[in-house]
Design a protein around this motif. Sequence first.
Motif, PDB file in Angstrom:
ATOM      1  N   THR A  60      69.219  47.973  20.699  1.00  0.00           N
ATOM      2  CA  THR A  60      69.674  46.267  20.515  1.00  0.00           C
ATOM      3  C   THR A  60      70.391  46.230  19.028  1.00  0.00           C
ATOM      4  O   THR A  60      71.566  45.639  18.917  1.00  0.00           O
ATOM      5  CB  THR A  60      68.657  45.546  21.032  1.00  0.00           C
ATOM      6  N   ALA A  61      69.518  46.809  18.238  1.00  0.00           N
ATOM      7  CA  ALA A  61      70.025  46.478  16.758  1.00  0.00           C
ATOM      8  C   ALA A  61      71.348  47.384  16.585  1.00  0.00           C
ATOM      9  O   ALA A  61      72.446  46.806  15.910  1.00  0.00           O
ATOM     10  CB  ALA A  61      69.031  47.104  15.805  1.00  0.00           C
ATOM     11  N   LEU A  62      71.448  48.585  17.199  1.00  0.00           N
ATOM     12  CA  LEU A  62      72.667  49.187  17.029  1.00  0.00           C
ATOM     13  C   LEU A  62      73.976  48.580  17.816  1.00  0.00           C
ATOM     14  O   LEU A  62      75.012  48.430  17.190  1.00  0.00           O
ATOM     15  CB  LEU A  62      72.525  50.844  17.679  1.00  0.00           C
ATOM     16  N   PHE A  63      73.685  48.092  18.971  1.00  0.00           N
ATOM     17  CA  PHE A  63      74.742  47.545  19.681  1.00  0.00           C
ATOM     18  C   PHE A  63      75.200  46.114  19.007  1.00  0.00           C
ATOM     19  O   PHE A  63      76.179  45.925  18.733  1.00  0.00           O
ATOM     20  CB  PHE A  63      74.135  47.154  21.305  1.00  0.00           C
ATOM     21  N   ALA A  64      73.950  45.447  18.346  1.00  0.00           N
ATOM     22  CA  ALA A  64      74.702  44.316  17.617  1.00  0.00           C
ATOM     23  C   ALA A  64      75.237  44.400  16.141  1.00  0.00           C
ATOM     24  O   ALA A  64      76.083  43.835  16.104  1.00  0.00           O
ATOM     25  CB  ALA A  64      73.209  43.438  17.308  1.00  0.00           C
ATOM     26  N   VAL A  65      75.009  45.695  15.629  1.00  0.00           N
ATOM     27  CA  VAL A  65      75.784  45.792  14.397  1.00  0.00           C
ATOM     28  C   VAL A  65      77.323  46.408  14.923  1.00  0.00           C
ATOM     29  O   VAL A  65      78.220  45.840  14.197  1.00  0.00           O
ATOM     30  CB  VAL A  65      75.026  47.087  13.667  1.00  0.00           C
ATOM     31  N   ILE A  66      77.228  47.087  15.968  1.00  0.00           N
ATOM     32  CA  ILE A  66      78.769  47.217  16.491  1.00  0.00           C
ATOM     33  C   ILE A  66      79.542  46.020  16.885  1.00  0.00           C
ATOM     34  O   ILE A  66      80.614  45.979  16.514  1.00  0.00           O
ATOM     35  CB  ILE A  66      78.633  48.355  17.633  1.00  0.00           C
ATOM     36  N   PHE A  69      58.422  52.650  24.116  1.00  0.00           N
ATOM     37  CA  PHE A  69      59.366  52.234  24.759  1.00  0.00           C
ATOM     38  C   PHE A  69      60.115  50.649  24.048  1.00  0.00           C
ATOM     39  O   PHE A  69      61.423  50.599  23.886  1.00  0.00           O
ATOM     40  CB  PHE A  69      58.842  51.676  26.290  1.00  0.00           C
ATOM     41  N   ALA A  70      59.178  49.801  23.676  1.00  0.00           N
ATOM     42  CA  ALA A  70      59.940  48.862  22.990  1.00  0.00           C
ATOM     43  C   ALA A  70      60.385  49.213  21.650  1.00  0.00           C
ATOM     44  O   ALA A  70      61.528  48.448  21.163  1.00  0.00           O
ATOM     45  CB  ALA A  70      58.604  47.825  22.706  1.00  0.00           C
ATOM     46  N   LYS A  71      59.803  50.238  20.803  1.00  0.00           N
ATOM     47  CA  LYS A  71      60.727  50.590  19.459  1.00  0.00           C
ATOM     48  C   LYS A  71      62.011  51.148  20.142  1.00  0.00           C
ATOM     49  O   LYS A  71      63.086  50.590  19.341  1.00  0.00           O
ATOM     50  CB  LYS A  71      59.884  51.666  18.802  1.00  0.00           C
ATOM     51  N   SER A  72      62.072  51.735  21.166  1.00  0.00           N
ATOM     52  CA  SER A  72      63.655  52.401  21.209  1.00  0.00           C
ATOM     53  C   SER A  72      64.456  51.199  21.787  1.00  0.00           C
ATOM     54  O   SER A  72      65.667  51.179  21.389  1.00  0.00           O
ATOM     55  CB  SER A  72      63.367  53.398  22.433  1.00  0.00           C
ATOM     56  N   ALA A  73      63.907  50.113  22.560  1.00  0.00           N
ATOM     57  CA  ALA A  73      64.756  49.293  23.042  1.00  0.00           C
ATOM     58  C   ALA A  73      65.381  48.508  21.825  1.00  0.00           C
ATOM     59  O   ALA A  73      66.611  48.045  21.564  1.00  0.00           O
ATOM     60  CB  ALA A  73      64.073  48.317  23.976  1.00  0.00           C
ATOM     61  N   ILE A  74      64.551  48.179  20.837  1.00  0.00           N
ATOM     62  CA  ILE A  74      64.877  47.472  19.760  1.00  0.00           C
ATOM     63  C   ILE A  74      66.079  48.272  18.769  1.00  0.00           C
ATOM     64  O   ILE A  74      67.024  47.614  18.162  1.00  0.00           O
ATOM     65  CB  ILE A  74      63.499  47.214  18.589  1.00  0.00           C
TER      66      ILE A  74
END
Length: 339
Positions: free
Chosen positions: A58-64, A50-55
């Motif tokens: 979050t990274a994808l959202f930050a890149v966008i 679950f933590a891996k999916s959240a990371i």
Amino acid sequence: MSNNNFDGDLEKFIKSLFASKNKKDKNVVDIKDAKVIKEKNKKPFDGRKFAKSAIVLTALFAVIVIILANIYIVKENEYRVVRQFGEVVKYENEPGINFKVPFIQSVTTLPKNLMTYDMTEEEINTLDKKRIIIDNYAVWRVTDPKALISNAGNLVNAESRMEEYIYSVIRTELGQLNYDDIINDENSSRGSINDKVTERVNELLTDGNFGIEVVDVRIRRTDLPEENEQSVYTRMISERESIAQKYLSEGDAEKNRIEAQTDRKVQELIATAKKEAALIRAEGESEAAKIYNREFSKDPEFYSLYRTLESYKKTIDDDTMIILPSDSPYAKILSGYLE
């Protein structure tokens, strides 16, 4: 008639009642057993997955977010200046979408269209030591955003430097003219002053490499300080009255000259006409005398009678008393005796 299956048999009724209760208890036990079995078969919760999916999300959202935050759009009427650590690295003047390096680059917007700058009023001295207040404006634009940012910093500083140059040049130019030459509309040199000021200011801005250009400088209004207005107005009124009196005197002199010329021409025309009339009259009398002589020579007696009658016109009037002898020619004619 009874409608139940026990037909009054109490024993059967009690047995059936306990049998139903046992069945319900059995069903409850079966449900509890099924839940226990299901809980035993359920897999344990995996927190790392679950933590891996959240990371990842979050990274994808930050890149966008970073990409959207570092995209900038250039419009037709503006420059977009890109600075890196405070230094200008480039600027865009063509419309479109561009991208800057995240975190280390920033974008500043500068206008590309013509702008009008209203300058504050300033007091200057003319060549004849008159103090006047000048109010003018300038039309200008940005030509080199990189030079503007590097040497002026921003639009406010660029406008301040432009205003300083404009008033310096205007003070120099108007200081070479008299006050009357500046305000006199009939002999105004403002047009040439405006052109000179514009040209000279652009030379100073080019030397300083401020990245701006003055398109036009116009003097909107020239006023006198309040303490000098009344004295100047009084002097101007006196000068205008003197000029008006001069015009009136010149007009009267011109009138007299024209009248004298006209009178002389009239006298010349009258004299010429009289001369021509006298010549014509003399020619007519000469011609008449010739005719009289020619006709009277044909009948001397008629001529004698005609001359006698003509003499009557000059010698006889209403108050004339004539005493004539009976044999005189007058008496004979008046008495009708002609033989």
